[in-house]
Write a protein that holds these residues in place. Structure first.
Motif, PDB file in Angstrom:
ATOM      1  N   GLY A 122       0.873  -1.736  -0.193  1.00 65.39           N
ATOM      2  CA  GLY A 122      -0.014   0.125  -0.106  1.00 65.39           C
ATOM      3  C   GLY A 122       1.047   1.194   0.089  1.00 65.39           C
ATOM      4  O   GLY A 122       1.366   1.167  -0.057  1.00 65.39           O
ATOM      5  N   GLN A 123       0.271   2.192  -0.440  1.00 66.17           N
ATOM      6  CA  GLN A 123       0.780   3.370   0.088  1.00 66.17           C
ATOM      7  C   GLN A 123       1.657   4.284   0.953  1.00 66.17           C
ATOM      8  O   GLN A 123       2.929   4.459   1.134  1.00 66.17           O
ATOM      9  CB  GLN A 123       0.273   4.682  -0.236  1.00 66.17           C
ATOM     10  N   SER A 124       1.393   3.574   2.101  1.00 71.56           N
ATOM     11  CA  SER A 124       1.825   3.971   3.257  1.00 71.56           C
ATOM     12  C   SER A 124       2.524   2.880   4.011  1.00 71.56           C
ATOM     13  O   SER A 124       2.903   3.214   5.225  1.00 71.56           O
ATOM     14  CB  SER A 124       0.417   3.828   4.504  1.00 71.56           C
ATOM     15  N   SER A 125       2.910   2.074   2.902  1.00 69.70           N
ATOM     16  CA  SER A 125       3.823   0.457   3.493  1.00 69.70           C
ATOM     17  C   SER A 125       5.665   1.210   3.808  1.00 69.70           C
ATOM     18  O   SER A 125       5.987   2.129   2.775  1.00 69.70           O
ATOM     19  CB  SER A 125       3.613  -0.451   2.396  1.00 69.70           C
ATOM     20  N   SER A 126       5.499   0.238   4.914  1.00 74.67           N
ATOM     21  CA  SER A 126       7.781   1.035   4.489  1.00 74.67           C
ATOM     22  C   SER A 126       8.277   0.062   4.058  1.00 74.67           C
ATOM     23  O   SER A 126       9.378   0.809   3.824  1.00 74.67           O
ATOM     24  CB  SER A 126       7.647   0.614   6.528  1.00 74.67           C
ATOM     25  N   ALA A 127       7.869  -0.916   2.744  1.00 73.01           N
ATOM     26  CA  ALA A 127       8.953  -1.396   2.033  1.00 73.01           C
ATOM     27  C   ALA A 127       8.899  -0.993   0.149  1.00 73.01           C
ATOM     28  O   ALA A 127       9.210  -1.543  -0.309  1.00 73.01           O
ATOM     29  CB  ALA A 127       7.977  -2.712   1.686  1.00 73.01           C
ATOM     30  N   VAL A 128       8.037   0.305   0.545  1.00 76.97           N
ATOM     31  CA  VAL A 128       7.833   1.169  -0.760  1.00 76.97           C
ATOM     32  C   VAL A 128       9.057   1.616  -1.145  1.00 76.97           C
ATOM     33  O   VAL A 128       9.427   2.475  -0.252  1.00 76.97           O
ATOM     34  CB  VAL A 128       6.804   2.145  -0.905  1.00 76.97           C
ATOM     35  N   GLY A 129       9.820   1.069  -2.467  1.00 81.84           N
ATOM     36  CA  GLY A 129      11.639   2.570  -2.535  1.00 81.84           C
ATOM     37  C   GLY A 129      12.155   1.745  -1.904  1.00 81.84           C
ATOM     38  O   GLY A 129      13.213   1.505  -2.107  1.00 81.84           O
ATOM     39  N   LYS A 130      11.804   0.219  -1.120  1.00 80.91           N
ATOM     40  CA  LYS A 130      12.790  -0.662  -0.767  1.00 80.91           C
ATOM     41  C   LYS A 130      13.546  -2.262  -1.012  1.00 80.91           C
ATOM     42  O   LYS A 130      12.376  -2.089  -1.924  1.00 80.91           O
ATOM     43  CB  LYS A 130      12.762  -0.918   0.904  1.00 80.91           C
ATOM     44  N   ALA A 131      14.878  -1.772  -1.784  1.00 83.99           N
ATOM     45  CA  ALA A 131      15.402  -3.730  -2.071  1.00 83.99           C
ATOM     46  C   ALA A 131      14.091  -4.503  -0.967  1.00 83.99           C
ATOM     47  O   ALA A 131      14.600  -4.244   0.086  1.00 83.99           O
ATOM     48  CB  ALA A 131      16.271  -3.544  -1.991  1.00 83.99           C
ATOM     49  N   ILE A 132      14.237  -5.814  -1.443  1.00 83.90           N
ATOM     50  CA  ILE A 132      13.850  -7.093  -1.265  1.00 83.90           C
ATOM     51  C   ILE A 132      15.074  -7.144   0.666  1.00 83.90           C
ATOM     52  O   ILE A 132      15.101  -7.788   1.592  1.00 83.90           O
ATOM     53  CB  ILE A 132      13.323  -8.525  -1.678  1.00 83.90           C
ATOM     54  N   VAL A 133      16.451  -7.255  -0.463  1.00 86.13           N
ATOM     55  CA  VAL A 133      17.952  -7.512   0.929  1.00 86.13           C
ATOM     56  C   VAL A 133      17.019  -6.217   2.357  1.00 86.13           C
ATOM     57  O   VAL A 133      17.877  -6.787   3.448  1.00 86.13           O
ATOM     58  CB  VAL A 133      18.953  -7.767   0.138  1.00 86.13           C
ATOM     59  N   ASP A 134      16.150  -5.745   2.230  1.00 81.53           N
ATOM     60  CA  ASP A 134      16.933  -4.501   2.706  1.00 81.53           C
ATOM     61  C   ASP A 134      15.468  -4.452   3.682  1.00 81.53           C
ATOM     62  O   ASP A 134      15.187  -3.592   4.902  1.00 81.53           O
ATOM     63  CB  ASP A 134      16.990  -3.137   2.395  1.00 81.53           C
ATOM     64  N   LEU A 135      14.944  -5.552   3.800  1.00 89.75           N
ATOM     65  CA  LEU A 135      13.097  -5.705   4.210  1.00 89.75           C
ATOM     66  C   LEU A 135      13.664  -6.218   5.930  1.00 89.75           C
ATOM     67  O   LEU A 135      12.505  -5.486   6.886  1.00 89.75           O
ATOM     68  CB  LEU A 135      12.163  -5.947   3.638  1.00 89.75           C
ATOM     69  N   ASP A 136      14.633  -6.343   5.723  1.00 86.71           N
ATOM     70  CA  ASP A 136      15.280  -7.439   7.259  1.00 86.71           C
ATOM     71  C   ASP A 136      14.003  -8.565   7.648  1.00 86.71           C
ATOM     72  O   ASP A 136      13.228  -8.597   8.415  1.00 86.71           O
ATOM     73  CB  ASP A 136      14.960  -6.688   8.480  1.00 86.71           C
ATOM     74  N   LEU A 137      14.190  -9.456   6.753  1.00 87.14           N
ATOM     75  CA  LEU A 137      12.899 -10.324   6.883  1.00 87.14           C
ATOM     76  C   LEU A 137      12.908 -11.731   7.828  1.00 87.14           C
ATOM     77  O   LEU A 137      14.293 -11.681   7.702  1.00 87.14           O
ATOM     78  CB  LEU A 137      12.717 -11.066   5.220  1.00 87.14           C
ATOM     79  N   PRO A 138      12.019 -12.847   7.903  1.00 89.72           N
ATOM     80  CA  PRO A 138      12.155 -13.281   9.137  1.00 89.72           C
ATOM     81  C   PRO A 138      12.774 -14.474   8.745  1.00 89.72           C
ATOM     82  O   PRO A 138      13.025 -14.396   6.913  1.00 89.72           O
ATOM     83  CB  PRO A 138      10.774 -14.006   9.490  1.00 89.72           C
TER      84      PRO A 138
END
Length: 103
Positions: free
Chosen positions: A42-58
């Motif tokens: 969504g527009q308010s997501s903190s993931a917008v514009g981030k690379a997957i590697v930078d998401l700190d996924l579990p």
């Protein structure tokens, strides 16, 4: 005797306008321990514009595809997420909330 109408259930979910930023479980495996999930960015997501590697996924979570419009992207760590992307991920069911918080 009560009956459940699948069409009625789907219609009521649509009427409730379930948030598009919610994670939706598509399938479960290993007796419910592993889930295939989908989330829309969504527009308010903190993931917008981030690379997957930078998401700190579990650690037990992997993004397996990104649906961008009509195109399916097979993501790499460098894939950047955009508003409206639909992310498919495989995760341990216990990490769904953690995944949702990062998307």
């Amino acid at each position: 005797r009560d009956r459940v109408s699948t069409a009625g259930l789907i219609a009521s979910l649509i009427e409730e306008k379930v948030s598009i930023e919610d994670i939706v479980t598509l399938l479960t495996f290993k007796e419910g321990q592993v889930s295939l999930v989908q989330a829309e960015i969504g527009q308010s997501s903190s993931a917008v514009g981030k690379a997957i590697v930078d998401l700190d996924l579990p650690s037990d979570c992997i993004i397996i595809s990104v649906l961008r419009g009509e195109q399916m992207v097979f993501p790499k760590g460098s894939t950047t997420l955009e508003v409206g992307d639909r992310v498919l991920a495989l995760t341990r069911t216990e990490f769904k909330t953690s995944l949702q918080e990062r998307l």
